[in-house]
Design a protein around this motif. Sequence first.
Motif, PDB file in Angstrom:
ATOM      1  N   ILE A   1       0.862  -1.188   0.000  1.00 42.46           N
ATOM      2  CA  ILE A   1       0.000   0.000   0.000  1.00 42.46           C
ATOM      3  C   ILE A   1       0.897   1.237   0.000  1.00 42.46           C
ATOM      4  O   ILE A   1       0.604   2.233  -0.666  1.00 42.46           O
ATOM      5  CB  ILE A   1      -0.959  -0.032   1.209  1.00 42.46           C
ATOM      6  N   GLN A   2       2.008   1.129   0.734  1.00 40.51           N
ATOM      7  CA  GLN A   2       2.982   2.224   0.803  1.00 40.51           C
ATOM      8  C   GLN A   2       3.371   2.682  -0.611  1.00 40.51           C
ATOM      9  O   GLN A   2       3.785   1.863  -1.441  1.00 40.51           O
ATOM     10  CB  GLN A   2       4.226   1.706   1.553  1.00 40.51           C
ATOM     11  N   GLY A   3       3.170   3.953  -0.907  1.00 40.70           N
ATOM     12  CA  GLY A   3       3.580   4.502  -2.199  1.00 40.70           C
ATOM     13  C   GLY A   3       2.599   4.258  -3.338  1.00 40.70           C
ATOM     14  O   GLY A   3       2.815   4.734  -4.453  1.00 40.70           O
ATOM     15  N   SER A   4       1.511   3.522  -3.065  1.00 38.52           N
ATOM     16  CA  SER A   4       0.550   3.247  -4.149  1.00 38.52           C
ATOM     17  C   SER A   4      -0.428   4.424  -4.300  1.00 38.52           C
ATOM     18  O   SER A   4      -0.514   5.296  -3.432  1.00 38.52           O
ATOM     19  CB  SER A   4      -0.222   1.959  -3.870  1.00 38.52           C
ATOM     20  N   THR A   5      -1.152   4.414  -5.422  1.00 37.86           N
ATOM     21  CA  THR A   5      -2.145   5.465  -5.677  1.00 37.86           C
ATOM     22  C   THR A   5      -3.536   4.855  -5.535  1.00 37.86           C
ATOM     23  O   THR A   5      -3.808   3.783  -6.089  1.00 37.86           O
ATOM     24  CB  THR A   5      -1.960   6.041  -7.092  1.00 37.86           C
ATOM     25  N   ALA A   6      -4.410   5.538  -4.785  1.00 33.16           N
ATOM     26  CA  ALA A   6      -5.756   5.008  -4.535  1.00 33.16           C
ATOM     27  C   ALA A   6      -6.809   6.059  -4.869  1.00 33.16           C
ATOM     28  O   ALA A   6      -6.539   7.266  -4.817  1.00 33.16           O
ATOM     29  CB  ALA A   6      -5.876   4.577  -3.076  1.00 33.16           C
ATOM     30  N   TRP A   7      -7.989   5.589  -5.210  1.00 33.93           N
ATOM     31  CA  TRP A   7      -9.147   6.463  -5.455  1.00 33.93           C
ATOM     32  C   TRP A   7     -10.314   5.875  -4.681  1.00 33.93           C
ATOM     33  O   TRP A   7     -10.577   4.671  -4.771  1.00 33.93           O
ATOM     34  CB  TRP A   7      -9.456   6.507  -6.953  1.00 33.93           C
ATOM     35  N   ILE A   8     -11.010   6.728  -3.920  1.00 33.34           N
ATOM     36  CA  ILE A   8     -12.142   6.246  -3.102  1.00 33.34           C
ATOM     37  C   ILE A   8     -13.333   7.172  -3.295  1.00 33.34           C
ATOM     38  O   ILE A   8     -13.210   8.388  -3.098  1.00 33.34           O
ATOM     39  CB  ILE A   8     -11.797   6.244  -1.594  1.00 33.34           C
ATOM     40  N   SER A   9     -14.487   6.626  -3.641  1.00 33.32           N
ATOM     41  CA  SER A   9     -15.688   7.468  -3.723  1.00 33.32           C
ATOM     42  C   SER A   9     -16.435   7.428  -2.386  1.00 33.32           C
ATOM     43  O   SER A   9     -16.324   6.464  -1.616  1.00 33.32           O
ATOM     44  CB  SER A   9     -16.600   7.008  -4.859  1.00 33.32           C
ATOM     45  N   GLY A  10     -17.195   8.478  -2.132  1.00 33.49           N
ATOM     46  CA  GLY A  10     -17.900   8.583  -0.851  1.00 33.49           C
ATOM     47  C   GLY A  10     -16.912   8.718   0.289  1.00 33.49           C
ATOM     48  O   GLY A  10     -17.139   8.206   1.392  1.00 33.49           O
ATOM     49  N   ALA A  11     -15.792   9.424   0.028  1.00 33.24           N
ATOM     50  CA  ALA A  11     -14.676   9.456   0.986  1.00 33.24           C
ATOM     51  C   ALA A  11     -14.771  10.599   1.986  1.00 33.24           C
ATOM     52  O   ALA A  11     -13.881  10.769   2.805  1.00 33.24           O
ATOM     53  CB  ALA A  11     -13.356   9.540   0.222  1.00 33.24           C
ATOM     54  N   ALA A  12     -15.854  11.395   1.934  1.00 34.53           N
ATOM     55  CA  ALA A  12     -15.918  12.567   2.816  1.00 34.53           C
ATOM     56  C   ALA A  12     -16.439  12.235   4.203  1.00 34.53           C
ATOM     57  O   ALA A  12     -16.326  13.050   5.115  1.00 34.53           O
ATOM     58  CB  ALA A  12     -16.792  13.650   2.177  1.00 34.53           C
TER      59      ALA A  12
ATOM     60  N   GLY B   1     -18.063   8.749   6.991  1.00 31.63           N
ATOM     61  CA  GLY B   1     -18.449   7.353   7.194  1.00 31.63           C
ATOM     62  C   GLY B   1     -17.360   6.357   6.806  1.00 31.63           C
ATOM     63  O   GLY B   1     -16.169   6.555   7.073  1.00 31.63           O
ATOM     64  N   ILE B   2     -17.779   5.292   6.155  1.00 33.68           N
ATOM     65  CA  ILE B   2     -16.874   4.183   5.834  1.00 33.68           C
ATOM     66  C   ILE B   2     -15.773   4.638   4.872  1.00 33.68           C
ATOM     67  O   ILE B   2     -14.598   4.300   5.038  1.00 33.68           O
ATOM     68  CB  ILE B   2     -17.690   3.003   5.239  1.00 33.68           C
ATOM     69  N   GLY B   3     -16.153   5.441   3.851  1.00 34.69           N
ATOM     70  CA  GLY B   3     -15.161   5.892   2.862  1.00 34.69           C
ATOM     71  C   GLY B   3     -14.050   6.703   3.500  1.00 34.69           C
ATOM     72  O   GLY B   3     -12.872   6.536   3.174  1.00 34.69           O
ATOM     73  N   LEU B   4     -14.403   7.580   4.435  1.00 26.95           N
ATOM     74  CA  LEU B   4     -13.396   8.396   5.125  1.00 26.95           C
ATOM     75  C   LEU B   4     -12.479   7.499   5.966  1.00 26.95           C
ATOM     76  O   LEU B   4     -11.255   7.703   5.995  1.00 26.95           O
ATOM     77  CB  LEU B   4     -14.084   9.452   6.005  1.00 26.95           C
ATOM     78  N   ALA B   5     -13.065   6.496   6.625  1.00 26.52           N
ATOM     79  CA  ALA B   5     -12.249   5.586   7.450  1.00 26.52           C
ATOM     80  C   ALA B   5     -11.267   4.803   6.579  1.00 26.52           C
ATOM     81  O   ALA B   5     -10.112   4.599   6.967  1.00 26.52           O
ATOM     82  CB  ALA B   5     -13.157   4.633   8.233  1.00 26.52           C
ATOM     83  N   VAL B   6     -11.713   4.386   5.393  1.00 26.08           N
ATOM     84  CA  VAL B   6     -10.812   3.647   4.490  1.00 26.08           C
ATOM     85  C   VAL B   6      -9.704   4.584   3.990  1.00 26.08           C
ATOM     86  O   VAL B   6      -8.522   4.212   3.954  1.00 26.08           O
ATOM     87  CB  VAL B   6     -11.592   3.040   3.296  1.00 26.08           C
ATOM     88  N   ALA B   7     -10.087   5.814   3.633  1.00 25.72           N
ATOM     89  CA  ALA B   7      -9.081   6.784   3.165  1.00 25.72           C
ATOM     90  C   ALA B   7      -8.029   7.009   4.248  1.00 25.72           C
ATOM     91  O   ALA B   7      -6.826   7.031   3.973  1.00 25.72           O
ATOM     92  CB  ALA B   7      -9.769   8.108   2.800  1.00 25.72           C
ATOM     93  N   ARG B   8      -8.487   7.137   5.487  1.00 23.56           N
ATOM     94  CA  ARG B   8      -7.556   7.403   6.603  1.00 23.56           C
ATOM     95  C   ARG B   8      -6.565   6.235   6.760  1.00 23.56           C
ATOM     96  O   ARG B   8      -5.358   6.451   6.904  1.00 23.56           O
ATOM     97  CB  ARG B   8      -8.368   7.608   7.884  1.00 23.56           C
ATOM     98  N   GLU B   9      -7.099   5.003   6.706  1.00 22.68           N
ATOM     99  CA  GLU B   9      -6.227   3.820   6.842  1.00 22.68           C
ATOM    100  C   GLU B   9      -5.188   3.775   5.725  1.00 22.68           C
ATOM    101  O   GLU B   9      -4.021   3.456   5.949  1.00 22.68           O
ATOM    102  CB  GLU B   9      -7.069   2.531   6.774  1.00 22.68           C
ATOM    103  N   LEU B  10      -5.652   4.066   4.496  1.00 20.78           N
ATOM    104  CA  LEU B  10      -4.727   3.987   3.354  1.00 20.78           C
ATOM    105  C   LEU B  10      -3.637   5.052   3.456  1.00 20.78           C
ATOM    106  O   LEU B  10      -2.459   4.770   3.199  1.00 20.78           O
ATOM    107  CB  LEU B  10      -5.489   4.118   2.033  1.00 20.78           C
ATOM    108  N   VAL B  11      -4.020   6.268   3.834  1.00 16.27           N
ATOM    109  CA  VAL B  11      -3.009   7.330   3.977  1.00 16.27           C
ATOM    110  C   VAL B  11      -2.050   6.964   5.115  1.00 16.27           C
ATOM    111  O   VAL B  11      -0.829   7.111   4.979  1.00 16.27           O
ATOM    112  CB  VAL B  11      -3.668   8.709   4.231  1.00 16.27           C
ATOM    113  N   ALA B  12      -2.594   6.426   6.211  1.00 20.20           N
ATOM    114  CA  ALA B  12      -1.735   6.039   7.344  1.00 20.20           C
ATOM    115  C   ALA B  12      -0.719   4.971   6.920  1.00 20.20           C
ATOM    116  O   ALA B  12       0.366   4.889   7.477  1.00 20.20           O
ATOM    117  CB  ALA B  12      -2.582   5.532   8.507  1.00 20.20           C
ATOM    118  N   LYS B  13      -1.102   4.157   5.930  1.00 20.60           N
ATOM    119  CA  LYS B  13      -0.194   3.110   5.450  1.00 20.60           C
ATOM    120  C   LYS B  13       0.670   3.592   4.284  1.00 20.60           C
ATOM    121  O   LYS B  13       1.331   2.791   3.635  1.00 20.60           O
ATOM    122  CB  LYS B  13      -1.002   1.876   5.030  1.00 20.60           C
ATOM    123  N   GLY B  14       0.587   4.886   3.967  1.00 17.47           N
ATOM    124  CA  GLY B  14       1.524   5.445   2.998  1.00 17.47           C
ATOM    125  C   GLY B  14       1.010   5.567   1.572  1.00 17.47           C
ATOM    126  O   GLY B  14       1.792   5.816   0.650  1.00 17.47           O
ATOM    127  N   ALA B  15      -0.316   5.411   1.369  1.00 18.88           N
ATOM    128  CA  ALA B  15      -0.851   5.568   0.010  1.00 18.88           C
ATOM    129  C   ALA B  15      -1.111   7.043  -0.303  1.00 18.88           C
ATOM    130  O   ALA B  15      -1.273   7.869   0.605  1.00 18.88           O
ATOM    131  CB  ALA B  15      -2.153   4.779  -0.134  1.00 18.88           C
TER     132      ALA B  15
END
Length: 274
Positions: A4-15, A17-31
């Motif tokens: 995940i570190q250094g990868s590029t991700a796109w998440i819809s509904g990211a503002a 609820g669940i989408g924001l929590a997933v975005a946070r996890e991915l950024v915390a892991k370096g995406a």
Amino acid sequence: MPAIQGSTAWISGAAQGIGLAVARELVAKGANVVMADLLDETKGQSLAADLCQLGAGTAVYDRVDVTDTASLHRSLVEKPQEAFGCCATIVVNNAGIVVNDDAGDAKIKSMMDVNMMAVMKGTQMAAEAIRSAGKKGVVINTASMGGLLPLPETQAYAASKWAVVGFSISCRPLKKSHGVRVNCVCPAMTQTPAVGTFFAKKFKEQDANHPLLKDQLLPEEVADAYIALIENDKLNSQAAAIMPQVSYLHNFDFVGVTMQGIQDGVKLPRRARL
Ligand SMILES: NC(=O)c1ccc[n+]([C@@H]2O[C@H](COP(=O)([O-])OP(=O)(O)OC[C@H]3O[C@@H](n4cnc5c(N)ncnc54)[C@H](O)[C@@H]3O)[C@@H](O)[C@H]2O)c1
């Protein structure tokens, strides 16, 4: 395990609820994450800036209505290139809404456009972009436990989520043809501002002590399933059921289920075969 570190991700509904929590996890892991949502630009950019404070990866906000195909393409295919110089190899089609069954045809159709059509188009666009870039990737679609079980309270919403499950587990060939794994997540009731709140209210109206109200999921618990499906490159065309006590890969053993039905199900009258 794909990094995940250094990868590029796109998440819809990211503002939220669940989408924001997933975005946070991915950024915390370096995406590096494109957070796509309908929320207005200023609030969205401020959310993305908050996530950048986590230190590891980065986030940018992109305002988009996923039901507009041209806008979805611009956000999912062009924005990651523009922001991070790379196509998104982790794509989470998560935006979703819920309406009552008596909301009228126009609102039901809008819900189908968000919950079902945008998920299918988002998956196809992601697969094409990843193949064209000569990369491998993963798509995670947000379904619901209401896509694995009957949900009599909202029958049209259930139809949209069964569609997401059916579509996602039917995308198995994309791994070979496009280098893209497609899985879906099926959360039980989760404490979120819109969809979760809608269901909590609905169950409360039925019974103030409804058992489903006692043990709701937190978005962070649901996000763990997305990370697990992203990180395990053996998982393809799976549906992960997420319940308060346990998360598991739903067993789509079609042969077994059919045989069990033949053994245990109520037989229907049928003409004799010649
Ligand atoms: N909360 C639950 O109990 C629960 C349970 C199972 C599945 N889900 C699913 O999880 C997903 C996320 O929902 P949540 O509970 O976090 O809800 P939420 O309503 O709190 O968040 C949904 C987000 O999607 C965005 N969105 C809605 N329509 C959009 C559109 N056309 N284009 C772009 N963004 C749009 C909203 O602005 C919002 O930020 C949905 O697909 C929902 O159906 C939720």
